[in-house]
Scaffold this motif. Structure first.
Motif, PDB file in Angstrom:
ATOM      1  N   ARG A  62       0.890  -1.176  -0.051  1.00 18.74           N
ATOM      2  CA  ARG A  62      -0.001  -0.038  -0.020  1.00 18.74           C
ATOM      3  C   ARG A  62       0.928   1.276  -0.062  1.00 18.74           C
ATOM      4  NH1 ARG A  62      -5.150  -0.832   1.138  1.00 18.74           N
ATOM      5  NH2 ARG A  62      -5.626   1.085   2.206  1.00 18.74           N
ATOM      6  N   ASN A 122      -1.876   8.477   2.626  1.00 16.47           N
ATOM      7  CA  ASN A 122      -2.593   8.570   1.319  1.00 16.47           C
ATOM      8  C   ASN A 122      -1.566   8.838   0.182  1.00 16.47           C
ATOM      9  OD1 ASN A 122      -4.739   8.426   2.669  1.00 16.47           O
ATOM     10  ND2 ASN A 122      -5.327  10.434   2.882  1.00 16.47           N
ATOM     11  N   ALA A 123      -0.600   9.713   0.123  1.00 20.94           N
ATOM     12  CA  ALA A 123       0.294   9.945  -0.952  1.00 20.94           C
ATOM     13  C   ALA A 123       0.891   8.625  -1.563  1.00 20.94           C
ATOM     14  CB  ALA A 123       1.328  10.857  -0.547  1.00 20.94           C
ATOM     15  N   LEU A 125      -0.308   5.455  -0.977  1.00 14.92           N
ATOM     16  CA  LEU A 125      -1.375   4.729  -1.659  1.00 14.92           C
ATOM     17  C   LEU A 125      -1.562   5.145  -2.982  1.00 14.92           C
ATOM     18  CD1 LEU A 125      -3.127   2.433  -1.284  1.00 14.92           C
ATOM     19  CD2 LEU A 125      -4.731   3.727   0.135  1.00 14.92           C
ATOM     20  N   GLN A 126      -1.603   6.340  -3.208  1.00 13.79           N
ATOM     21  CA  GLN A 126      -1.959   6.914  -4.538  1.00 13.79           C
ATOM     22  C   GLN A 126      -0.829   6.565  -5.287  1.00 13.79           C
ATOM     23  OE1 GLN A 126      -2.678  10.953  -3.882  1.00 13.79           O
ATOM     24  NE2 GLN A 126      -4.480  10.897  -2.730  1.00 13.79           N
ATOM     25  N   THR A 127       0.331   6.518  -4.970  1.00 18.97           N
ATOM     26  CA  THR A 127       1.360   6.285  -5.931  1.00 18.97           C
ATOM     27  C   THR A 127       1.314   5.007  -6.317  1.00 18.97           C
ATOM     28  OG1 THR A 127       2.963   7.721  -4.844  1.00 18.97           O
ATOM     29  CG2 THR A 127       3.926   6.068  -6.309  1.00 18.97           C
ATOM     30  N   VAL A 129      -1.288   2.933  -6.281  1.00 20.48           N
ATOM     31  CA  VAL A 129      -2.410   2.760  -7.048  1.00 20.48           C
ATOM     32  C   VAL A 129      -2.355   2.963  -8.475  1.00 20.48           C
ATOM     33  CG1 VAL A 129      -4.807   3.317  -7.497  1.00 20.48           C
ATOM     34  CG2 VAL A 129      -4.202   2.968  -5.191  1.00 20.48           C
ATOM     35  N   ALA A 130      -1.639   4.034  -8.777  1.00 21.27           N
ATOM     36  CA  ALA A 130      -1.520   4.843 -10.141  1.00 21.27           C
ATOM     37  C   ALA A 130      -0.684   3.740 -10.877  1.00 21.27           C
ATOM     38  CB  ALA A 130      -0.582   6.007  -9.934  1.00 21.27           C
TER      39      ALA A 130
END
Length: 218
Positions: A62, A122-123, A125-127, A129-130
């Motif tokens: 994650r 959050n940062a 996880l966003q990385t 997911v992208a």
């Protein structure tokens, strides 16, 4: 993302309570953090090294965390104490009981720490997911190895390919193919239960991130 100073800041505040970097525990690559000890939620303060935050199934990555960041801080706000991580490089950490941390920090400091930690999570996880949504396995592996090298200042990731497959939620065979491609590109070299990074520029090219990371060949 800029390096976090959250863990060092908390340690400086807790020093008067007898907790400081001198209490650091060494961690080896492949080791996992723990969410609780003796049924009591614990928070891991990462002093150095790189970890992969783990999903609820203990496998899916994650996002990464490095020196200055925390694992399982939600336990301090009485949320589910289940955030763990896998050490990707050797490192050091301090572990403190969540209840003890709450008793020795004022409410404003704790709230600020929780919000800062949430932004970092959050940062990360966003990385991840992208990457999962837009990159092929070889690109994802290259990007992951590049991140580990940059965060940890290391040239070798001492993990088995099966561990990387779990973290990236792909088949072991896919990691094998991706590793072979990165070897052919001159970016990495396979060692026993480890991957050595030999050319960061070639790794960035494989991840299609040369411009974004401004990696310059020496």
């Amino acid at each position: 993302m800029h390096p976090s100073t959250l863990a060092p800041t908390l340690l400086s505040l807790l020093a008067v309570r007898g907790v400081d970097a001198g209490d650091a525990i060494p961690a080896q690559a492949g080791q996992r953090t723990t969410a609780a000890r003796n049924d009591e939620p614990h928070i891991t303060l990462i002093l150095n090294g790189v970890v992969a935050r783990l999903g609820a199934d203990q496998r899916l990555c994650r996002g990464l965390a490095g020196g200055g960041e925390l694992i399982n801080l939600d336990a301090a706000t009485e949320q589910t104490a289940d955030e763990t991580a896998l050490w990707l490089t050797p490192g050091q950490f301090v572990s403190v009981p969540a209840a003890w941390l709450v008793r020795h920090l004022d409410a404003e400091t704790l709230t600020e720490a929780v919000l800062t930690d949430l932004r970092h999570r959050n940062a990360a996880l966003q990385t991840e997911v992208a990457r999962h949504a837009t990159l092929k396995v070889t690109q994802r592996l290259a990007a992951l190895l590049l991140d580990i090298a940059e965060r940890g200042g290391v040239e070798q990731v001492s993990l088995r390919q099966s561990d990387l497959a779990d973290l990236m939620a792909v088949r072991r065979a896919s990691i094998s193919v991706a590793s072979t491609e990165l070897c052919a590109a001159g970016a990495i070299r396979l060692r026993r239960a480890a991957i050595q990074i030999v050319d960061a520029y070639a790794l960035a090219v494989a991840a299609q991130a040369v411009v974004a990371r401004a990696v310059i060949r020496p």
